[in-house]
Scaffold this motif. Structure first.
Motif, short mmCIF file in Angstrom:
data_model
loop_
_atom_site.label_atom_id
_atom_site.label_comp_id
_atom_site.label_asym_id
_atom_site.label_seq_id
_atom_site.Cartn_x
_atom_site.Cartn_y
_atom_site.Cartn_z
N ASP A 136 0.83 -1.21 0.00
CA ASP A 136 0.00 0.00 0.00
C ASP A 136 0.86 1.26 0.00
N GLY A 137 0.53 2.18 -0.89
CA GLY A 137 1.18 3.49 -0.89
C GLY A 137 2.57 3.52 -1.50
N GLU A 138 3.05 2.40 -2.03
CA GLU A 138 4.39 2.36 -2.65
C GLU A 138 4.25 1.92 -4.09
N PHE A 139 4.96 2.63 -4.99
CA PHE A 139 4.83 2.32 -6.41
C PHE A 139 6.19 1.96 -7.01
N PHE A 140 6.15 1.11 -8.03
CA PHE A 140 7.34 0.70 -8.76
C PHE A 140 6.93 0.52 -10.21
N ALA A 141 7.61 1.23 -11.11
CA ALA A 141 7.26 1.20 -12.54
C ALA A 141 5.81 1.59 -12.76
N ALA A 142 5.38 2.65 -12.05
CA ALA A 142 4.03 3.23 -12.19
C ALA A 142 2.91 2.27 -11.81
N ARG A 143 3.24 1.24 -11.07
CA ARG A 143 2.24 0.30 -10.58
C ARG A 143 2.48 0.07 -9.09
N PRO A 144 1.46 -0.38 -8.36
CA PRO A 144 1.68 -0.67 -6.94
C PRO A 144 2.88 -1.61 -6.76
N SER A 145 3.76 -1.23 -5.84
CA SER A 145 4.94 -2.05 -5.58
C SER A 145 4.53 -3.39 -4.99
N ARG A 146 5.43 -4.36 -5.06
CA ARG A 146 5.16 -5.69 -4.50
C ARG A 146 6.11 -5.95 -3.34
N SER A 147 5.62 -6.68 -2.36
CA SER A 147 6.52 -7.14 -1.31
C SER A 147 7.37 -8.26 -1.89
N ILE A 148 8.50 -8.53 -1.23
CA ILE A 148 9.39 -9.61 -1.65
C ILE A 148 9.44 -10.63 -0.52
N THR A 149 9.10 -11.86 -0.85
CA THR A 149 9.04 -12.90 0.19
C THR A 149 10.35 -13.68 0.31
N SER A 150 11.15 -13.70 -0.76
CA SER A 150 12.45 -14.38 -0.67
C SER A 150 13.37 -13.95 -1.80
N LEU A 151 14.68 -13.98 -1.50
CA LEU A 151 15.73 -13.78 -2.50
C LEU A 151 16.68 -14.97 -2.36
N ASP A 152 16.73 -15.80 -3.38
CA ASP A 152 17.54 -17.02 -3.31
C ASP A 152 18.66 -16.98 -4.35
N PHE A 153 19.89 -17.20 -3.87
CA PHE A 153 21.06 -17.25 -4.75
C PHE A 153 21.46 -18.70 -4.98
N GLU A 154 21.87 -18.99 -6.21
CA GLU A 154 22.29 -20.35 -6.53
C GLU A 154 23.49 -20.31 -7.47
N SER A 155 24.45 -21.19 -7.23
CA SER A 155 25.63 -21.29 -8.09
C SER A 155 25.45 -22.41 -9.10
N PHE A 156 25.82 -22.13 -10.35
CA PHE A 156 25.76 -23.14 -11.40
C PHE A 156 27.15 -23.41 -11.98
N LEU A 157 28.19 -23.00 -11.23
CA LEU A 157 29.56 -23.24 -11.69
C LEU A 157 29.94 -24.70 -11.44
N ASP A 158 30.46 -25.35 -12.46
CA ASP A 158 30.97 -26.71 -12.31
C ASP A 158 32.40 -26.61 -11.79
N GLU A 159 32.57 -26.73 -10.48
CA GLU A 159 33.88 -26.50 -9.87
C GLU A 159 34.91 -27.54 -10.27
N GLU A 160 34.46 -28.71 -10.69
CA GLU A 160 35.41 -29.74 -11.13
C GLU A 160 36.01 -29.40 -12.49
N GLN A 161 35.23 -28.71 -13.32
CA GLN A 161 35.68 -28.37 -14.67
C GLN A 161 36.25 -26.95 -14.76
N ALA A 162 35.81 -26.06 -13.88
CA ALA A 162 36.20 -24.65 -13.97
C ALA A 162 37.64 -24.44 -13.53
N PRO A 163 38.34 -23.44 -14.10
CA PRO A 163 39.70 -23.13 -13.65
C PRO A 163 39.68 -22.62 -12.21
N PRO A 164 40.80 -22.77 -11.48
CA PRO A 164 40.85 -22.34 -10.07
C PRO A 164 40.48 -20.87 -9.88
N SER A 165 40.85 -20.01 -10.84
CA SER A 165 40.53 -18.58 -10.70
C SER A 165 39.02 -18.36 -10.69
#
Length: 243
Positions: free
Chosen positions: A69-98
């Protein structure tokens, strides 16, 4: 009659898709005002947004909740955020150490921030969160490029070997001219290169030890390409012909 009802439903679906597309475009424009971006928007729907970082090796999924209520984002009512999830898709066995080091440092930063949902409770806070992540991803990506440079061209600076273990970088220097062989270990973190790095030195041959290396490193300021500048400075000040 059934045909006309189906056509009406199709028109409603098309209208809803068009509306969603306009919302996605408007949101994207707001996010891109923070013009330092390391992310790519993969999905924006009524339920969630998905962002990829670092050549699709890190994914952030933002799940939306009810409107705010009372908050806008991109000219529309803003949304609450229930979760932010980070995930890695790097194949550490194949990827270089750097690449593995870069990934570890990015997730070190993510974990150091605690609850992302507390820091980003609504869409209003999302651009800043994306900017914070982008800054760290960019700095870590440059560190990865520096390491690749040293692994390829290190011999020019009497750098015999560059080794990576967990979040430590081990640099083995050797110079017959200076009659010296020693190992410099630097501890890197997600703050790189905003501060000088803790280090230790192990002498194998000659008289170059922690005191001599510390004197050189004290003149290398933190900042862009700190690792490369450190190696070049050691090469110029400690490993050249003493004459």
């Amino acid at each position: 009659r059934e045909l006309s009802e189906m056509e009406a439903e199709d028109e409603l679906d098309l209208a809803e898709m068009e509306k969603l597309k306009k919302t996605e475009t408007a949101c994207l424009e707001i996010l891109k005002k923070y013009d330092f971006t390391e992310w790519e928007l993969m999905e924006w729907s009524e339920q969630q947004a998905v962002f990829n970082f670092l050549y699709d090796s890190v994914t952030l999924t933002v799940v939306f909740g009810p409107p705010v209520d009372g908050e806008f984002f991109a000219a529309r009512p803003s949304r609450s955020i229930t979760s932010l999830d980070f995930e890695s898709f790097l194949d550490e066995e194949q990827a270089p150490p750097s690449s593995c080091l870069v990934q570890r440092l990015i997730f070190q930063f993510i974990e150091s921030r605690g609850s992302w949902q507390d820091k980003c409770p609504t869409l209003h806070y999302l651009p800043q969160a994306l900017l914070d992540i982008s800054l760290v991803v960019n700095r870590c990506k440059i560190l990865g490029e520096e390491l690749e440079f040293l692994q390829r061209w290190g011999a020019k600076f009497h750098l015999l070997e560059t080794d990576i273990k967990d979040t430590e970088v081990k640099l083995l220097f050797s110079s017959s001219v200076a009659f010296a062989k020693f190992e410099l270990t630097l501890a890197v973190s997600h703050d790189y290169p905003t501060a000088v790095l803790p280090f230790r030195v192990q002498t194998h041959i000659g008289n170059i030890g922690e005191k001599e290396v510390a004197a050189v490193l004290s003149k290398v300021p933190a900042g862009h390409h700190y690792l490369q500048r450190t190696v070049i400075s050691i090469h110029q000040n400690l490993l050249q012909d003493p004459r």
